[in-house]
Scaffold this active site. Structure first.
Site: not given
Ligand code: ZN
Length: 158
Positions: A46, A51, A89-90, A131-132, A135
């Site tokens: 995701g 991000q 997380c990226l 999670h998204e 963000h």
């Molecule tokens: Zn993340």
């Protein structure tokens, strides 16, 4: 299409509240295409617009490699159950930690044609949706980690 730079924890853009998308434009379509390419390139499940430094309420999710969802202005309307497991997380590369999430989530969102739709997810998809969406409100999973954040090279990141 282009791969965009993924912002890392400490970058203040990750702590801001994103704005709703009010109309689809060529620029937003390009952003979505780039987000998909950036997520795939990073082997993520995701990615949220902040991000890549854009404060708009847009997320892309693909937890299986073949079920791609684009959610614009997503809103979680129902949750149930509980799952406790590792999350990554990226924007926090090389780390993982245990987070408890609902095991079922229902979200309403707009698609790329600004048409409303509903998506239900369980397990990893439910986790990724939560999670998204967080963000978009400036929150990272590290705020929720139970115990210590751990080093890893193979976290499932989004
Ligand atoms: Zn993340």
């Amino acid at each position: 299409m282009a791969i965009r730079n993924i912002r890392q924890i400490g970058d203040e853009v990750l702590n801001k509240t994103c704005k709703e998308v009010t109309e689809m434009t060529p620029r937003i379509r390009e952003l979505i295409e780039d987000m998909i390419e950036t997520m795939d390139d990073a082997n993520g499940v995701g990615l949220a617009a902040p991000q890549v430094g854009i404060l708009k309420r847009i997320v892309v999710i693909d937890t299986t490699g073949e079920d791609l969802y684009v959610l614009i202005n997503p809103r979680i309307v129902e949750t149930s159950g509980e799952q406790t497991g590792y999350e990554g997380c990226l924007s926090v590369v090389g780390k993982t930690g245990v987070v408890t999430r609902p095991n079922y989530v229902k979200v309403v969102a707009l698609d790329e044609d600004m048409q409303p739709f509903e998506l239900e997810g369980t397990e990893l998809l439910a986790r990724a949706i939560c999670h998204e969406v967080e963000h978009l409100d400036g929150h990272l999973y590290v705020e929720r980690v139970e115990g210590e954040l751990q080093d890893t090279e193979d976290a499932v990141e989004s």
